[in-house]
Design a protein around this motif. Structure first.
Motif, PDB file in Angstrom:
ATOM      1  N   ALA A 254      49.566  52.862  43.439  1.00 16.38           N
ATOM      2  CA  ALA A 254      50.320  53.807  42.922  1.00 16.38           C
ATOM      3  C   ALA A 254      50.626  54.291  42.090  1.00 16.38           C
ATOM      4  O   ALA A 254      50.453  55.368  41.162  1.00 16.38           O
ATOM      5  N   TYR A 255      50.263  52.919  40.792  1.00 16.74           N
ATOM      6  CA  TYR A 255      50.082  52.691  39.165  1.00 16.74           C
ATOM      7  C   TYR A 255      48.536  52.922  38.517  1.00 16.74           C
ATOM      8  O   TYR A 255      48.817  54.056  37.924  1.00 16.74           O
ATOM      9  N   GLU A 256      47.665  52.680  39.915  1.00 12.87           N
ATOM     10  CA  GLU A 256      46.153  53.329  38.910  1.00 12.87           C
ATOM     11  C   GLU A 256      46.479  55.052  39.347  1.00 12.87           C
ATOM     12  O   GLU A 256      45.618  55.076  38.457  1.00 12.87           O
ATOM     13  N   TRP A 257      46.291  55.076  40.604  1.00 14.17           N
ATOM     14  CA  TRP A 257      46.344  56.538  40.983  1.00 14.17           C
ATOM     15  C   TRP A 257      46.959  57.198  39.552  1.00 14.17           C
ATOM     16  O   TRP A 257      46.971  58.621  38.964  1.00 14.17           O
ATOM     17  N   GLN A 258      48.733  57.508  39.326  1.00 16.89           N
ATOM     18  CA  GLN A 258      49.761  58.125  38.831  1.00 16.89           C
ATOM     19  C   GLN A 258      49.033  57.922  36.255  1.00 16.89           C
ATOM     20  O   GLN A 258      49.260  59.007  35.985  1.00 16.89           O
ATOM     21  N   MET A 259      48.684  56.339  36.373  1.00 15.39           N
ATOM     22  CA  MET A 259      47.495  56.717  35.267  1.00 15.39           C
ATOM     23  C   MET A 259      46.488  57.380  35.202  1.00 15.39           C
ATOM     24  O   MET A 259      45.837  57.036  34.430  1.00 15.39           O
ATOM     25  N   ASN A 261      43.489  56.412  37.424  1.00 10.74           N
ATOM     26  CA  ASN A 261      42.821  55.833  37.187  1.00 10.74           C
ATOM     27  C   ASN A 261      42.270  55.348  38.702  1.00 10.74           C
ATOM     28  O   ASN A 261      42.114  55.000  39.468  1.00 10.74           O
ATOM     29  N   ALA A 262      41.417  56.822  38.982  1.00  9.77           N
ATOM     30  CA  ALA A 262      40.699  57.195  40.726  1.00  9.77           C
ATOM     31  C   ALA A 262      40.527  55.534  41.467  1.00  9.77           C
ATOM     32  O   ALA A 262      40.471  55.834  42.435  1.00  9.77           O
ATOM     33  N   ASP A 263      39.284  55.750  40.448  1.00 14.44           N
ATOM     34  CA  ASP A 263      38.060  54.508  40.596  1.00 14.44           C
ATOM     35  C   ASP A 263      38.493  52.997  40.676  1.00 14.44           C
ATOM     36  O   ASP A 263      38.958  52.626  42.044  1.00 14.44           O
ATOM     37  N   ARG A 264      39.645  52.570  40.345  1.00 19.35           N
ATOM     38  CA  ARG A 264      40.985  51.287  40.217  1.00 19.35           C
ATOM     39  C   ARG A 264      41.636  51.526  41.762  1.00 19.35           C
ATOM     40  O   ARG A 264      41.482  51.215  42.297  1.00 19.35           O
ATOM     41  N   TYR A 265      42.348  52.444  41.803  1.00 20.36           N
ATOM     42  CA  TYR A 265      43.477  53.137  43.060  1.00 20.36           C
ATOM     43  C   TYR A 265      41.808  53.073  44.109  1.00 20.36           C
ATOM     44  O   TYR A 265      42.803  52.115  45.162  1.00 20.36           O
ATOM     45  N   ARG A 266      40.377  53.616  43.800  1.00 26.15           N
ATOM     46  CA  ARG A 266      39.497  53.463  45.570  1.00 26.15           C
ATOM     47  C   ARG A 266      39.591  51.551  45.492  1.00 26.15           C
ATOM     48  O   ARG A 266      39.410  51.150  46.804  1.00 26.15           O
ATOM     49  N   GLU A 267      39.414  51.159  44.002  1.00 29.54           N
ATOM     50  CA  GLU A 267      39.073  49.097  44.951  1.00 29.54           C
ATOM     51  C   GLU A 267      40.123  48.959  45.521  1.00 29.54           C
ATOM     52  O   GLU A 267      40.171  48.423  46.397  1.00 29.54           O
ATOM     53  N   ILE A 268      41.480  49.043  44.831  1.00 23.70           N
ATOM     54  CA  ILE A 268      42.713  48.124  45.704  1.00 23.70           C
ATOM     55  C   ILE A 268      42.343  48.554  47.349  1.00 23.70           C
ATOM     56  O   ILE A 268      43.307  48.200  47.540  1.00 23.70           O
ATOM     57  N   ARG A 269      42.660  50.434  46.867  1.00 26.43           N
ATOM     58  CA  ARG A 269      42.756  50.654  49.049  1.00 26.43           C
ATOM     59  C   ARG A 269      41.279  49.966  49.058  1.00 26.43           C
ATOM     60  O   ARG A 269      42.423  49.664  50.810  1.00 26.43           O
ATOM     61  N   ALA A 270      40.165  50.183  49.604  1.00 23.33           N
ATOM     62  CA  ALA A 270      39.016  49.462  50.237  1.00 23.33           C
ATOM     63  C   ALA A 270      39.949  47.624  50.232  1.00 23.33           C
ATOM     64  O   ALA A 270      39.837  47.210  51.386  1.00 23.33           O
ATOM     65  N   GLN A 271      40.393  47.498  49.598  1.00 26.76           N
ATOM     66  CA  GLN A 271      40.591  45.301  49.441  1.00 26.76           C
ATOM     67  C   GLN A 271      41.985  45.469  50.569  1.00 26.76           C
ATOM     68  O   GLN A 271      42.200  44.196  51.205  1.00 26.76           O
ATOM     69  N   ALA A 272      42.850  46.056  50.189  1.00 25.50           N
ATOM     70  CA  ALA A 272      44.306  46.461  51.445  1.00 25.50           C
ATOM     71  C   ALA A 272      43.644  46.425  52.571  1.00 25.50           C
ATOM     72  O   ALA A 272      44.224  45.854  54.008  1.00 25.50           O
ATOM     73  N   VAL A 273      42.655  47.769  52.627  1.00 29.00           N
ATOM     74  CA  VAL A 273      42.210  48.078  54.191  1.00 29.00           C
ATOM     75  C   VAL A 273      41.831  46.466  54.775  1.00 29.00           C
ATOM     76  O   VAL A 273      41.412  46.047  55.819  1.00 29.00           O
ATOM     77  N   ALA A 274      40.382  45.965  53.974  1.00 29.48           N
ATOM     78  CA  ALA A 274      39.777  44.816  54.363  1.00 29.48           C
ATOM     79  C   ALA A 274      40.874  43.470  54.281  1.00 29.48           C
ATOM     80  O   ALA A 274      40.405  43.170  55.601  1.00 29.48           O
ATOM     81  N   GLU A 275      41.570  43.077  54.217  1.00 27.90           N
ATOM     82  CA  GLU A 275      42.823  42.279  53.693  1.00 27.90           C
ATOM     83  C   GLU A 275      43.086  42.565  55.598  1.00 27.90           C
ATOM     84  O   GLU A 275      43.461  41.588  56.302  1.00 27.90           O
ATOM     85  N   ALA A 276      43.567  43.596  55.847  1.00 22.99           N
ATOM     86  CA  ALA A 276      44.480  44.223  57.261  1.00 22.99           C
ATOM     87  C   ALA A 276      43.452  43.518  58.031  1.00 22.99           C
ATOM     88  O   ALA A 276      44.170  43.517  59.646  1.00 22.99           O
ATOM     89  N   LEU A 277      42.471  44.432  58.551  1.00 24.72           N
ATOM     90  CA  LEU A 277      41.066  43.653  58.852  1.00 24.72           C
ATOM     91  C   LEU A 277      40.987  42.418  59.099  1.00 24.72           C
ATOM     92  O   LEU A 277      40.908  42.226  60.136  1.00 24.72           O
TER      93      LEU A 277
END
Length: 339
Positions: A254-259, A261-277
């Motif tokens: 949320a912080y990266e998107w509001q700042m 930093n779209a690329d960083r947002y995507r990296e964190i999103r992918a990390q979260a999905v991978a951790e859930a899986l």
């Protein structure tokens, strides 16, 4: 297996073996309870009820200390989890009960499940009381992710075990029992109540039973005996689905998107999905569901610019995302990672 889980389990098992001829152990399955299929659910232990006949004479100088644990063994892989704490309610009053969770939900992959529980007499001014107080103070930390919770429990447990050994503390009452997957030739793992009474079966009322979650006889609640009732909860779906590591990633995204930093947002999103899986806290079906839910939460950050709630956790999972829906069953990794 951690050293504390091993030594604590051995201490309870030794007590139970030495007193096997003098105690009564029964398992009462829940009505219509089906065996838990490996890979299709979770197991959790609760101290449903307990009574120590002599505790009424303890006064305010002593109190019961509870030890509870479970060890899941599958393909020679051991997953121990053990806790030691002061129950939230007293066991001194006849018919007193606690409904206290002794373990978190643990994924069942098959093999054997060793259940253990014991009550100790702790003196208010003694070292065991101080050690148990420390353990109880971090009870809120004993939850997902299990790898962290187990490490915390083990560190505190090691100190407790040292106290038990140096003070030569022995259980007032304990039980040790093994449950297995269906087809293994023993007591099958299913929802129910393990009951141990500190008396030979010949002395225990023949009408003993569990009704409405409580130990009863034809005369009412059981009195005059030390006893423990441990509820073995089996369920096919996790009831929490709120994991601190994923909530933290959502806040960072949320912080990266509001700042901007779209690329960083995507990296964190992918990390979260991978951790859930890949979460070891969940069975395979729930991993997919949580991954889908996490992906949806992250996508909502872009639409609303919202930061997660004050508690930092996820809302209950929507009904249309629960297991069994074709929408979820047909998901692929690409679907989950696509933004």
């Amino acid at each position: 297996m951690t050293e504390f889980a091993r030594r604590a389990g051995e201490r309870v098992k030794a007590w139970f073996s030495a007193n096997a001829d003098h105690v009564t152990l029964k398992f009462y399955p829940e009505p219509d309870a089906e065996p838990l299929v490996p890979g299709d659910g979770y197991v959790r232990l609760w101290l449903a009820e307990g009574f120590l006949a002599k505790a009424v004479s303890w006064g305010n100088k002593h109190f019961p200390a509870l030890h509870g644990g479970v060890t899941l063994t599958f393909a020679n892989q051991l997953t121990p989890f053990t806790r030691f704490t002061k129950p939230a309610a007293t066991l001194a009053a006849p018919g007193a009960y606690i409904d206290y969770p002794m373990t978190p939900l643990l994924p069942f992959a098959g093999g054997t499940v060793e259940v253990e529980a014991a009550l100790y007499q702790a003196s208010v001014a003694g070292p065991l009381a101080a050690a148990v107080a420390i353990g109880g103070s971090i009870a809120s930390l004993i939850g997902p992710p299990l790898s962290v919770a187990a490490a915390i429990a083990d560190k505190v447990g090691t100190g407790l075990d040292t106290v038990l050994a140096t003070q030569d503390e022995k259980p007032v009452l304990g039980l040790h029992h093994t449950l297995i997957a269906a087809g293994g030739g023993g007591q099958v793992l299913r929802g129910g109540h393990l009951v141990v009474v500190n008396a030979p079966e010949s002395e225990v009322p023949a009408s003993l039973r569990v009704a409405e979650g409580r130990l009863r006889t034809d005369a009412g609640l059981l009195t005059g005996f030390d006893y423990l009732v441990v509820r073995v909860e089996c369920r096919t779906q996790h009831d929490e689905l709120r994991f601190p590591n994923l909530a933290e990633l959502e806040q960072r995204a949320a912080y990266e998107w509001q700042m901007g930093n779209a690329d960083r947002y995507r990296e964190i999103r992918a990390q979260a999905v991978a951790e859930a899986l890949g979460s070891p806290d969940l069975i395979a079906r729930d991993r997919t569901v949580v991954a889908r839910y996490v992906a949806g939460r992250f996508d909502a950050l872009k639409e609303f610019g919202a930061v997660p709630g004050e508690e930092g956790g996820f809302d209950p999972i929507p009904a249309h995302l629960l297991p069994g829906q074709d929408e979820v069953a047909n998901l692929t990794l690409d679907d989950l990672l696509r933004d």
